[in-house]
Write an enzyme that holds these catalytic residues in place. Structure first.
Site, PDB file in Angstrom:
ATOM      1  N   ARG A   6      15.647  39.597  28.460  1.00 23.55           N
ATOM      2  CA  ARG A   6      15.485  38.648  29.565  1.00 23.55           C
ATOM      3  C   ARG A   6      14.700  39.332  30.672  1.00 23.55           C
ATOM      4  O   ARG A   6      15.123  40.337  31.223  1.00 23.55           O
ATOM      5  CB  ARG A   6      16.861  38.217  30.084  1.00 23.55           C
ATOM      6  CG  ARG A   6      16.882  37.345  31.337  1.00 23.55           C
ATOM      7  CD  ARG A   6      18.326  37.274  31.822  1.00 23.55           C
ATOM      8  NE  ARG A   6      18.568  36.324  32.885  1.00 23.55           N
ATOM      9  CZ  ARG A   6      18.516  36.606  34.180  1.00 23.55           C
ATOM     10  NH1 ARG A   6      18.170  37.828  34.579  1.00 23.55           N
ATOM     11  NH2 ARG A   6      18.793  35.683  35.083  1.00 23.55           N
ATOM     12  N   HIS A  37      28.578  37.475  42.987  1.00 19.83           N
ATOM     13  CA  HIS A  37      28.399  38.198  44.240  1.00 19.83           C
ATOM     14  C   HIS A  37      27.615  37.333  45.216  1.00 19.83           C
ATOM     15  O   HIS A  37      27.115  36.263  44.863  1.00 19.83           O
ATOM     16  CB  HIS A  37      27.647  39.515  44.001  1.00 19.83           C
ATOM     17  CG  HIS A  37      26.253  39.297  43.485  1.00 19.83           C
ATOM     18  ND1 HIS A  37      25.985  38.889  42.180  1.00 19.83           N
ATOM     19  CD2 HIS A  37      25.037  39.392  44.097  1.00 19.83           C
ATOM     20  CE1 HIS A  37      24.686  38.760  42.018  1.00 19.83           C
ATOM     21  NE2 HIS A  37      24.088  39.054  43.160  1.00 19.83           N
ATOM     22  N   ASP A  73      24.429  37.873  48.154  1.00 18.72           N
ATOM     23  CA  ASP A  73      23.389  38.871  48.357  1.00 18.72           C
ATOM     24  C   ASP A  73      23.451  39.596  49.700  1.00 18.72           C
ATOM     25  O   ASP A  73      23.005  40.734  49.805  1.00 18.72           O
ATOM     26  CB  ASP A  73      22.006  38.218  48.195  1.00 18.72           C
ATOM     27  CG  ASP A  73      21.690  37.926  46.739  1.00 18.72           C
ATOM     28  OD1 ASP A  73      22.355  38.506  45.866  1.00 18.72           O
ATOM     29  OD2 ASP A  73      20.789  37.109  46.475  1.00 18.72           O
ATOM     30  N   HIS A 127      26.809  33.754  43.285  1.00 21.86           N
ATOM     31  CA  HIS A 127      26.149  33.518  42.004  1.00 21.86           C
ATOM     32  C   HIS A 127      26.342  34.722  41.095  1.00 21.86           C
ATOM     33  O   HIS A 127      26.702  35.814  41.544  1.00 21.86           O
ATOM     34  CB  HIS A 127      24.653  33.250  42.197  1.00 21.86           C
ATOM     35  CG  HIS A 127      23.940  34.364  42.911  1.00 21.86           C
ATOM     36  ND1 HIS A 127      24.014  34.522  44.286  1.00 21.86           N
ATOM     37  CD2 HIS A 127      23.166  35.378  42.455  1.00 21.86           C
ATOM     38  CE1 HIS A 127      23.308  35.576  44.648  1.00 21.86           C
ATOM     39  NE2 HIS A 127      22.786  36.123  43.554  1.00 21.86           N
TER      40      HIS A 127
END
Length: 744
Positions: free
Chosen positions: A672, A590, A592, A662
């Site tokens: 994570r 996508h 941002d 990204h």
């Protein structure tokens, strides 16, 4: 294409004539015996210039012997000697160009008498002048050819790499800084030197004026190019026109200086002999073509920026195109017509240029003097000379087994012999495709950011920059957090992150195979007020954001204040038993601040995308998990251009627009955690939750360090971006239903 015997003889005669004219200096300089003494130490040479390659060799030996004083002396002398030699060659070239002119004027090429002794007399006169002129200031050994290895060392500015360490060891920090800066300009992907420069910036007593590029005079046309682009972006059209005109003059000057070196430096004979003969005329023709090829290659040399491996295609036509537009917008129509007609010498049938010319002529209807403006003499001479050289070179390719690669895209087809045109067209098409591909890869970033500023915090180092990340306005910084700080924030996440925070309690906004947890600064404060977590830990979350703001504002050289848009602590945990055969991503590809449409490579800046976001960042807290790598792609959302592996204290940041699509690979084991942040240049869209948290701290009598103060907008008035401004794509009213989430 077969030539008639007389035509072929005339063509060979023309080539050899060029050989006699341009190779005489090289032939005589190349056979001068070397100096008898092998001592090239700095103090043993008289006023004559010594071989700069030998000085460099002994300087490097002194460096590795850690004889720093002698290393500095010899390395500096090798640089100075090389510069002096080049200046001498240019001066002698200019002073000897007319030597023997009276002999040359008596030759009658039509009758073939150019091969009589008068031609050799002219050659001798010119060569003797050049040999005497250069020999006045150089030793015989300095006239010999320099190895390609040494040429490469100087072209990549490696002597300054040695000098940076040498001066640092000697405690001469200011000189070390200048040497480091000079090397780094030509080697911008050299991470060690970049980090050295950041350390120098933080040293007491080191001032900004120490960061000087010692080779800037040789690249003046690029600084003028950048200044012209900057003036255009500010709509300062009169200044832009002046800068473009100076850039054109400096580009022509640098080209002439390069061409003079081709004539004056010692030349090696071509490796390949013409088949079937070893006669003097064939050798002379081969050497002549070699010299002409060297001159033509100056186009590529001058058009290549320091630190780049590929030239700027069509540099002079590009400058002229910018120039005539700037002159038109500045109201100088006469100058615009002259510049445009100069551009048309390169591309005489270009429809846009012809249309613009008609517009200018119509605007100046009745002003005959302005309408009759002719191309600039220096451009006319440049084009005419280049075409004559290309004709001879292509003749050599066709008949003398010579190899030549044309550096220009504007070469007209009729210059190329018919037998070579198919191969020439294919090569030109490949070059144009490479150029188009380069434009696609280096898509315009209109964010206003310009990556490459300094890193102001001690201990933070640049791990990857634009070059390493294969993109624009991207960076990876290491050392932003210490290991103990990572542990503290991880403990905070374990204690306070609530499932589904910001996503209405959904297990995960992007995949059912991972569990999502999030924590904002305001929520952390309220939990601290309720006694559920440590107040110091909540404050650390806020302080880390301020730290990142300081780093990114400096590194991306923001032309305006940056405001926090949103910040939250994010953890994603692989769901046990649901990872086998998994094909999805933790976060799909996508952009941002716009809606990416991979099929058309467009990105629509419209809701539900967060269109106000300008800069994105992700600070990693751990690496004890599987998967979860951040990756960048092309606009097709498939071609991966770079990957970043998480680690404690590693910060990845990039402009939020369409040049930086990204995604995140699937987290297949473990948990994570990272701190995600977005920044905006629009004060209206600043993070009100963060300000609420700061107000609550203030009400409790605790101060917090603010990233912005009331004077920010006054302090940051200087516009620093030199990037071209691209037009923003507009929505065409299609209905799009895509999720918009606050996670990288």
């Amino acid at each position: 294409m077969a030539l008639e015997p007389r035509a072929a003889a005339a063509a060979v005669a023309a080539v050899v004539h060029v050989a006699l004219r341009f190779s005489s200096v090289a032939l005589l300089c190349a056979v001068v015996p070397a100096a008898g003494s092998s001592d090239v130490s700095a103090g043993s040479v008289s006023e004559l210039l010594s071989p700069y390659d030998a000085l460099y060799y002994w300087g490097v030996r002194a460096y590795f012997s850690q004889d720093w004083e002698r290393a500095a002396e010899l390395l500096e002398k090798s640089i100075a000697t090389r510069d002096a030699l080049f200046r001498t060659r240019r001066r002698c070239h200019d002073s000897c160009v007319a030597a023997g002119r009276e002999r040359l004027d008596t030759l009658d090429a039509k009758e073939g008498s150019m091969w009589d002794l008068k031609a050799l007399d002219w050659v001798q006169k010119t060569a003797e002048c050049a040999q005497f002129c250069v020999g006045q200031v150089t030793t015989p050994a300095a006239l010999l050819p320099v190895s390609t290895d040494i040429e490469y060392e100087f072209s990549t500015r490696n002597p300054y790499n040695f000098l940076q360490v040498t001066y640092y060891k000697l405690g001469k920090v200011q000189r070390a800084v200048s040497a480091a800066q000079t090397f780094f300009v030509a080697n911008p992907s050299h991470m060690e030197m970049r980090n050295n420069l950041e350390k120098y910036r933080r040293m007491p007593g080191v001032k900004q004026d120490a960061f000087q590029d010692r080779e800037s005079d040789a690249e003046k046309h690029w600084s003028l190019y950048n200044s012209a682009i900057f003036s255009e972006s500010s709509s300062e059209w009169p200044r832009a026109a002046d800068m473009w005109k100076e850039c054109m003059k400096e580009t022509l000057k640098r080209t002439d200086e390069c061409r003079a070196q081709c004539v004056m430096e010692a030349q090696r004979f071509p490796d390949r002999e013409p088949e079937g003969s070893e006669g003097v005329f064939q050798k002379a023709a081969a050497l002549s073509l070699s010299l002409l090829s060297c001159k033509q290659s100056c186009v590529s040399h001058v058009s290549t920026r320091p630190g780049r491996i590929s030239p700027h295609e069509d540099l002079l036509p590009t400058i002229l195109e910018h120039l005539h537009i700037a002159q038109f917008k500045a109201g100088d129509l006469k100058g615009a017509i002259q510049s445009l007609r100069s551009l048309l010498l390169f591309y005489p049938s270009d429809p846009d240029s012809l249309s613009n010319l008609q517009l200018y002529l119509d605007t100046l209807a009745g002003e005959s003097v302005a309408q009759e403006s002719q191309p600039m003499e220096e451009i006319s001479g440049y084009v005419s000379r280049s075409l004559q050289e290309k004709k001879l070179l292509f003749f050599g390719v066709e008949h003398l087994d010579f190899s030549f690669t044309d550096p220009d895209l504007w070469t007209p087809e009729d210059v190329v012999p018919e037998s070579l045109r198919d191969a020439w067209r294919a090569e030109r098409d490949k070059a144009q495709e490479r150029d188009r591909e380069g434009l696609r890869e280096a898509e315009v970033d209109d964010s206003g950011f310009y990556a490459g500023g300094h890193v102001p915090l001690v201990g933070v180092e640049i791990a990857m920059d634009d070059v390493a990340l294969n993109g624009t306005n991207r960076v990876v910084l290491d050392g932003v957090l210490a290991p103990r700080e990572c542990d503290t924030v991880l403990q905070l996440a374990a204690a306070a992150a609530s499932a589904g925070d910001g996503y209405r309690g959904r297990r995960s906004p992007h995949t059912p195979h991972e569990k999502f947890e999030g924590l904002t600064v305001l929520r952390a404060l309220r939990l601290a007020q309720d006694g559920l977590i440590n107040r110091t830990d909540a404050r650390l979350l806020h302080e880390i954001g301020e730290r990142i703001h300081t780093l990114l504002h400096s590194y991306f050289r923001s032309p305006s204040p940056l405001y926090f848009s949103f910040t939250h602590l994010v953890c994603r945990t692989a769901v046990t038993g649901e990872q086998e055969g998994r094909q999805d991503l933790s976060h799909p590809v996508h952009v941002d601040n716009c809606l990416l449409e991979p099929e058309t490579r467009r990105c629509w800046r419209e809701p539900p995308a967060f269109t106000h976001r300008d800069l994105s960042a992700l600070l990693y807290l751990n690496d004890d998990f599987e998967g979860g790598d951040l990756f960048f792609t092309d606009r097709d959302a498939k071609t991966v251009t770079a990957t970043v592996r998480p680690a404690c204290g590693r910060l990845v940041a990039f402009s939020s627009g369409p040049v930086n699509p990204h995604g995140v690979t699937a987290v297949t084991a473990g948990r994570r955690c990272s701190l995600a942040l977005w920044f905006t240049k629009e004060k209206l869209h600043r993070d009100m939750e963060r300000e609420e948290a700061e107000a609550l701290w203030a009400a409790d009598g605790q101060s917090v360090r603010k990233a912005e103060d009331e004077d920010d907008e006054k302090k940051l008035t200087q516009r620093r971006s030199g990037r071209r401004q691209g037009s923003k794509e507009k929505s065409k009213g299609r209905e799009r239903v895509l999720g918009a989430h606050d996670e990288l």
